[in-house]
Design a protein around this motif. Structure first.
Motif, PDB file in Angstrom:
ATOM      1  N   GLY A 192       0.833  -1.189   0.000  1.00 62.07           N
ATOM      2  CA  GLY A 192       0.000   0.000   0.000  1.00 62.07           C
ATOM      3  C   GLY A 192       0.871   1.242   0.000  1.00 62.07           C
ATOM      4  N   LEU A 193       0.594   2.158   0.914  1.00 65.86           N
ATOM      5  CA  LEU A 193       1.392   3.382   0.938  1.00 65.86           C
ATOM      6  C   LEU A 193       2.594   3.263   1.857  1.00 65.86           C
ATOM      7  N   ASN A 194       2.763   2.075   2.469  1.00 67.91           N
ATOM      8  CA  ASN A 194       3.910   1.901   3.371  1.00 67.91           C
ATOM      9  C   ASN A 194       5.156   1.578   2.583  1.00 67.91           C
ATOM     10  N   GLN A 195       5.470   2.401   1.600  1.00 65.29           N
ATOM     11  CA  GLN A 195       6.631   2.083   0.782  1.00 65.29           C
ATOM     12  C   GLN A 195       7.513   3.304   0.623  1.00 65.29           C
ATOM     13  N   GLN A 196       8.752   3.058   0.336  1.00 61.23           N
ATOM     14  CA  GLN A 196       9.638   4.179   0.071  1.00 61.23           C
ATOM     15  C   GLN A 196      10.661   3.778  -0.972  1.00 61.23           C
ATOM     16  N   VAL A 197      11.128   4.801  -1.683  1.00 58.59           N
ATOM     17  CA  VAL A 197      12.137   4.564  -2.706  1.00 58.59           C
ATOM     18  C   VAL A 197      13.434   5.238  -2.291  1.00 58.59           C
ATOM     19  N   GLY A 198      14.504   4.487  -2.338  1.00 57.24           N
ATOM     20  CA  GLY A 198      15.796   5.081  -1.986  1.00 57.24           C
ATOM     21  C   GLY A 198      16.810   4.681  -3.022  1.00 57.24           C
ATOM     22  N   ASN A 199      18.052   4.580  -2.621  1.00 56.91           N
ATOM     23  CA  ASN A 199      19.108   4.192  -3.542  1.00 56.91           C
ATOM     24  C   ASN A 199      19.967   3.116  -2.901  1.00 56.91           C
ATOM     25  N   TYR A 200      20.457   2.201  -3.706  1.00 55.79           N
ATOM     26  CA  TYR A 200      21.445   1.272  -3.188  1.00 55.79           C
ATOM     27  C   TYR A 200      22.741   2.051  -3.030  1.00 55.79           C
ATOM     28  N   PRO A 201      23.453   1.823  -1.941  1.00 51.89           N
ATOM     29  CA  PRO A 201      24.640   2.637  -1.682  1.00 51.89           C
ATOM     30  C   PRO A 201      25.656   2.537  -2.807  1.00 51.89           C
ATOM     31  N   GLY A 202      26.093   3.681  -3.278  1.00 55.07           N
ATOM     32  CA  GLY A 202      27.183   3.699  -4.252  1.00 55.07           C
ATOM     33  C   GLY A 202      26.776   3.552  -5.695  1.00 55.07           C
ATOM     34  N   ILE A 203      25.574   3.108  -5.982  1.00 55.30           N
ATOM     35  CA  ILE A 203      25.192   2.951  -7.384  1.00 55.30           C
ATOM     36  C   ILE A 203      23.852   3.625  -7.652  1.00 55.30           C
ATOM     37  N   VAL A 216      20.937   2.824  -8.655  1.00 60.39           N
ATOM     38  CA  VAL A 216      19.799   1.930  -8.878  1.00 60.39           C
ATOM     39  C   VAL A 216      18.812   2.203  -7.763  1.00 60.39           C
ATOM     40  N   GLU A 217      17.545   2.294  -8.118  1.00 56.76           N
ATOM     41  CA  GLU A 217      16.548   2.596  -7.106  1.00 56.76           C
ATOM     42  C   GLU A 217      16.243   1.399  -6.238  1.00 56.76           C
ATOM     43  N   LYS A 218      16.117   1.660  -4.951  1.00 57.98           N
ATOM     44  CA  LYS A 218      15.769   0.578  -4.038  1.00 57.98           C
ATOM     45  C   LYS A 218      14.357   0.821  -3.545  1.00 57.98           C
ATOM     46  N   LYS A 219      13.490  -0.122  -3.848  1.00 54.91           N
ATOM     47  CA  LYS A 219      12.097   0.052  -3.469  1.00 54.91           C
ATOM     48  C   LYS A 219      11.749  -0.944  -2.372  1.00 54.91           C
ATOM     49  N   GLU A 220      11.347  -0.431  -1.228  1.00 57.57           N
ATOM     50  CA  GLU A 220      10.996  -1.357  -0.156  1.00 57.57           C
ATOM     51  C   GLU A 220       9.774  -0.858   0.598  1.00 57.57           C
ATOM     52  N   GLY A 221       9.148  -1.779   1.316  1.00 59.05           N
ATOM     53  CA  GLY A 221       7.959  -1.424   2.053  1.00 59.05           C
ATOM     54  C   GLY A 221       7.645  -2.463   3.114  1.00 59.05           C
ATOM     55  N   ILE A 222       6.606  -2.192   3.882  1.00 56.68           N
ATOM     56  CA  ILE A 222       6.216  -3.104   4.954  1.00 56.68           C
ATOM     57  C   ILE A 222       4.831  -3.654   4.675  1.00 56.68           C
ATOM     58  N   CYS A 223       4.684  -4.969   4.916  1.00 50.93           N
ATOM     59  CA  CYS A 223       3.374  -5.586   4.749  1.00 50.93           C
ATOM     60  C   CYS A 223       3.015  -6.296   6.034  1.00 50.93           C
ATOM     61  N   LYS A 224       1.830  -6.019   6.521  1.00 47.77           N
ATOM     62  CA  LYS A 224       1.423  -6.680   7.753  1.00 47.77           C
ATOM     63  C   LYS A 224       0.734  -7.990   7.409  1.00 47.77           C
ATOM     64  N   LEU A 225       1.326  -9.083   7.814  1.00 43.54           N
ATOM     65  CA  LEU A 225       0.768 -10.378   7.449  1.00 43.54           C
ATOM     66  C   LEU A 225      -0.304 -10.808   8.445  1.00 43.54           C
ATOM     67  N   ASP A 226       0.031 -10.711   9.727  1.00 38.62           N
ATOM     68  CA  ASP A 226      -1.008 -10.914  10.740  1.00 38.62           C
ATOM     69  C   ASP A 226      -0.547 -10.214  11.999  1.00 38.62           C
ATOM     70  N   ARG A 227      -1.226 -10.432  13.090  1.00 43.44           N
ATOM     71  CA  ARG A 227      -0.959  -9.662  14.295  1.00 43.44           C
ATOM     72  C   ARG A 227       0.500  -9.725  14.729  1.00 43.44           C
ATOM     73  N   ASN A 228       1.113 -10.857  14.551  1.00 45.01           N
ATOM     74  CA  ASN A 228       2.470 -10.998  15.079  1.00 45.01           C
ATOM     75  C   ASN A 228       3.550 -11.042  14.018  1.00 45.01           C
ATOM     76  N   LEU A 229       3.159 -10.870  12.790  1.00 42.58           N
ATOM     77  CA  LEU A 229       4.153 -11.048  11.744  1.00 42.58           C
ATOM     78  C   LEU A 229       4.104  -9.925  10.724  1.00 42.58           C
ATOM     79  N   LYS A 230       5.256  -9.272  10.573  1.00 43.14           N
ATOM     80  CA  LYS A 230       5.347  -8.238   9.532  1.00 43.14           C
ATOM     81  C   LYS A 230       6.346  -8.703   8.491  1.00 43.14           C
ATOM     82  N   ALA A 231       6.193  -8.206   7.291  1.00 42.22           N
ATOM     83  CA  ALA A 231       7.159  -8.558   6.259  1.00 42.22           C
ATOM     84  C   ALA A 231       7.791  -7.291   5.692  1.00 42.22           C
ATOM     85  N   HIS A 232       9.122  -7.309   5.609  1.00 39.84           N
ATOM     86  CA  HIS A 232       9.841  -6.229   4.935  1.00 39.84           C
ATOM     87  C   HIS A 232      10.005  -6.669   3.491  1.00 39.84           C
ATOM     88  N   VAL A 233       9.298  -5.979   2.598  1.00 38.29           N
ATOM     89  CA  VAL A 233       9.274  -6.418   1.206  1.00 38.29           C
ATOM     90  C   VAL A 233      10.183  -5.541   0.351  1.00 38.29           C
TER      91      VAL A 233
END
Lengths: 44, 77, 699
Positions: free
Chosen positions: C26-37, C39-56
């Motif tokens: 969803g909107l829990n995403q951000q775009v950054g850069n891989y260090p030194g190059i 290339v765009e780094k796109k990552e975000g967080i997804c809530k899978l259930d109450r106790n588990l989050k995923a860094h995507v």
């Protein structure tokens, strides 16, 4: 507000702005990954 | 006389016979340009370059200078 | 305390991987850069259930782990480095149901690294349309994985995917292919030398020359010293590996997938016949371009006026509301107008990126690249240069960043160097005011001379970009292998969410990238324009009051005269006077000189500076125009802004490299000082010569 304080604030802002510009343009380049230079996809 | 991919005409189908592993980047092979696979010319740009091909189901365009390194055999309908 | 796992999204381009990423994060995403190059780094967080989050992490699209570009390299470096903090606990390979065969190549490669891998088959809604049916249980067994059938368009299957991710620990990490089948001898020796390593992983390290950074250096050196085969041999083996993989895939799909061709409808061919047609293809493309530019022009004028007024009001309010003094002035006259100068371009830039995003999402852009490639190559560019060149009419910064998908370094470099020639949005205020000053009324076949001049300037921009590309191509001696491949995806209706997020991201890059620099420079310029050395500046009020004592001016008029005097004797005024001898042959005086110097920050600063110079309190265009019209040429006596000097100024701005932000981006993308330095010198020299010639010829 004391005009002196105002002048100081201007000075601080100016220094911040200059520092930002200098760091943006003159920061030593970060080390690059040295891969795939043959295929020409990097800057060498 | 061997026929290359560059000789393919619009609408014609062919089978790939050989792909020069020196001239052709691995990427193209990985996209399906392998001996034994079918290839069809979908459309060609003016000045016959690039070529819009259907290789083994993959729709892509490559330049003629790449196509001449792929040997094919035309399939007669 | 919720646990967090790492997920990597990998897949071919055009499979809707980004849509899956957006659906998960969803909107829990951000775009950054891989260090030194770059290339765009796109990552975000997804809530899978109450106790588990995923860094995507949404990794760059690739067709295989055998990387052929910087961004494909990112994928393999992550997967080979267990110590990377982003190393995935589970990989989701996103594939598209119509290209399953090709997508599975990457899938089998990742499986062979023995990482738990889920296969997400996207665009499931198209299965009926194409007569495709899949035996999922069979495929799951043969491929040793779990499959989620998704349609990001119809929003189905995402929950199934999340459920599969949650149960990642139960997934098999058996490989698909036995790596030693590639070359039994060689791999047997490898196995003896490195008994603790995955064979396939070793193979990748040997063939890829991967850079791991600080970790595992000794280990990698040991492996790479095992390079007992020549490059040619290795390549042949890679070809063999590819063939074997496809054999495996074909066998699996023979049973697992059935295609009923009679059911298949083929919109792609029908559309392609027209859109890539020798004649109609080009006509349609130019028509689309015209529509886009007209729309951008029309739609953005209203928001731009609103923003203009809003910032003018804010500036005034600040001046009145805050205690009088230097800092308040800095805020009201330097910072707020500086910010306003950035914000005002957001509508134009956002609209342009909106159209480009729609064209790309729909699949049409690949056809444009196909149509334009041959023509572009004549000038040393690639078909893929078309997007940067068009984007450059909004802002060169995101345009230059868009060159990253050009495979050939030479073609990419040339594109980066010539894109700033295209008429960017910031030049428009300058063009418009000069045109309205010096171009006469009247029209030619229904189009006003003023509009024609504007169009001509756009053509000059584009023309000089192409022409300099031609020259650079001849002059630059760079050997780079050109390998051009563009996939022609299916046509599809753009997904609003994807388009929206793309526009947001690109606009942000302009605002943040250019914005910070413009703001900083605005501050510096304001200081330089508000302070000056010596008596002339410090005693401005007395000097001016005395000078006009006999003229009985209103207080307002007198204040304006004082402001103008102060400017003349400020630091920036002194530098304007200093360069006056150099610019007089171009038809300018020191006041224009000041404006040119300050517009080195950002071209749009030109108009604002002129307003101050001609002692107009606000940026009221009409008033500025009247003032400028009244200016007298100190040498010749006639009006300063006449046809000759106006044209000279227009041409100067058409060719000058004046945007510091663009220079910064060029430095970053080419990783050297050399290229932006050349750009600055060459373009400024060109601008000077052309402006000089035109003034001397026309006066």
């Amino acid at each position: 507000m004391n005009p002196f304080i105002q002048k100081v604030l201007v000075g601080i802002t100016l220094i911040l702005a200059l520092w930002f510009l200098v760091s943006k343009y003159f920061l030593p380049e970060k080390k690059k990954n040295n891969k795939d230079c043959g295929s020409g996809s990097c800057g060498c | 006389m061997s026929t290359t991919l560059a000789d393919l005409k619009k609408g014609e189908t062919a089978v790939i016979i050989d792909v020069s592993s020196i001239e052709i980047p691995l990427k193209l092979l990985e996209m399906g340009c392998l001996p034994g696979n079918n290839v069809q010319l979908v459309q060609i740009a003016p000045f016959s370059d690039p070529m819009y091909l259907n290789i083994n189901g993959s729709h892509l365009a490559i330049r003629k200078e790449t196509a001449i390194h792929v040997l094919i055999e035309k399939v007669n309908e | 305390m919720s646990k967090q796992i790492n997920i990597a999204l990998i897949g071919n381009p055009n499979t809707g991987k980004t849509s899956v990423f957006n659906a998960l994060t969803g909107l829990n995403q951000q775009v950054g850069n891989y260090p030194g190059i770059t290339v765009e780094k796109k990552e975000g967080i997804c809530k899978l259930d109450r106790n588990l989050k995923a860094h995507v992490i949404d990794l760059p699209g690739t067709y295989s782990l055998n990387a052929s570009s910087l961004d494909e390299n990112v994928v393999i470096e992550l997967l080979l480095n267990k110590n990377d903090k982003d190393f995935p606990d589970v990989v989701v390979v996103v594939s598209d149901v119509e290209n399953l065969k090709r997508n599975l190549l990457l899938f089998t490669q990742i499986k062979d690294l023995e990482i738990p891998t889920i296969l997400a088959i996207n665009m499931a809604d198209r299965m009926d349309y194409k007569g495709i049916s899949l035996d999922i249980p069979y495929l799951e067994t043969q491929l040793k994985t779990k499959i989620a059938l998704i349609s990001t368009r119809k929003k189905t299957g995402i929950d199934d995917l999340k459920a599969l991710i949650q149960n990642y620990k139960e997934m098999s990490s058996e490989p698909c292919l036995n790596a030693s089948e590639i070359d039994k001898d060689y791999f047997d020796r490898l196995r003896v030398a490195f008994p603790n390593q995955l064979l396939y992983k070793l193979w990748l390290v040997i063939t890829q020359d991967v850079n791991f950074g600080k970790t595992n250096r000794k280990e990698i050196d040991a492996i790479t010293s095992f390079k007992t085969k020549s490059a040619g041999d290795l390549k042949r083996l890679q070809q063999k590996e590819t063939i074997k993989r496809y054999q495996f895939i074909n066998n699996v799909l023979k049973v697992g997938q059935t295609v009923d061709a009679s059911q298949a409808k083929d919109l792609r061919s029908k559309l392609d016949r027209i859109l890539t047609h020798k004649i109609f293809g080009y006509l349609i493309f130019f028509l689309i371009l015209l529509v886009i530019f007209q729309a951008i022009y029309d739609w953005s004028s209203v928001p731009m006026d609103l923003i203009d007024t809003a910032f003018a009001h804010l500036s005034e309010w600040t001046k009145n509301a805050l205690p009088a003094g230097d800092f308040t002035n800095l805020l009201a006259e330097g910072i707020i107008p500086g910010l306003g100068g950035i914000v005002i371009f957001i509508p134009q830039i956002a609209f342009l990126f909106l159209f480009i995003a729609i064209l790309e999402e729909s699949g049409y852009m690949s056809r444009v690249v196909f149509l334009m490639d041959k023509i572009m190559r004549r000038f040393g560019l690639s078909g893929k240069s078309i997007v940067p060149l068009i984007s450059g009419t909004a802002c060169a910064i995101p345009a230059i960043m868009a060159t990253r998908n050009i495979e050939s370094w030479k073609e990419r470099l040339i594109t980066i160097l010539v894109t700033p020639f295209t008429t960017c949005a910031a030049r428009l205020p300058v063009y418009l005011i000069i045109i309205s000053l010096v171009i006469p009324e009247g029209s030619f076949i229904g189009i006003s001379y003023q509009a024609l001049t504007l169009m001509l300037l756009y053509l000059i921009g584009f023309g000089s970009a192409v022409f300099s590309a031609y020259l650079l191509n001849k002059v630059l001696n760079i050997n780079s292998k050109t390998f051009f491949v563009v996939e022609m995806p299916n046509y599809k209706l753009p997904l609003l969410k994807n388009v929206g997020l793309t526009v947001l991201e690109k606009t942000k890059s302009f605002v943040v990238g250019a914005g910070k620099i413009i703001l900083a420079i605005s501050i510096v310029l304001w200081v330089l324009a508000s302070y000056g050395p010596g008596e002339n500046f410090n005693n401005a009020e007395e000097i001016v009051t005395e000078k006009y004592a006999t003229q009985n001016l209103t207080e307002e008029a007198l204040n304006k005269k004082i402001a103008s005097h102060k400017l003349e004797h400020s630091f920036i005024g002194i530098s304007g006077r200093a360069i006056e001898p150099a610019i007089r042959p171009l038809g300018y005086d020191w006041k224009i000189g000041i404006a040119i110097v300050s517009s080195f920050a950002a071209r749009e600063v030109f108009v604002g500076t002129l307003a101050t110079i001609y002692s107009v309190g606000s940026d009221d265009e009409e008033t500025i125009k009247n003032r400028m019209a009244g200016e007298v040429n100190p040498i010749l006596g006639g009006p300063l802004f006449n046809f000759a000097s106006g044209i000279s100024l227009l041409l100067f701005y058409a060719f000058a490299m004046q945007c510091m932000s663009t220079l910064a981006i060029v430095k970053r993308e080419t990783n050297s000082w050399k290229w932006p330095a050349y750009q600055l010198v060459v373009m400024t020299a060109l601008a000077y010569i052309v402006a000089l010639a035109s003034y001397q010829l026309l006066k």
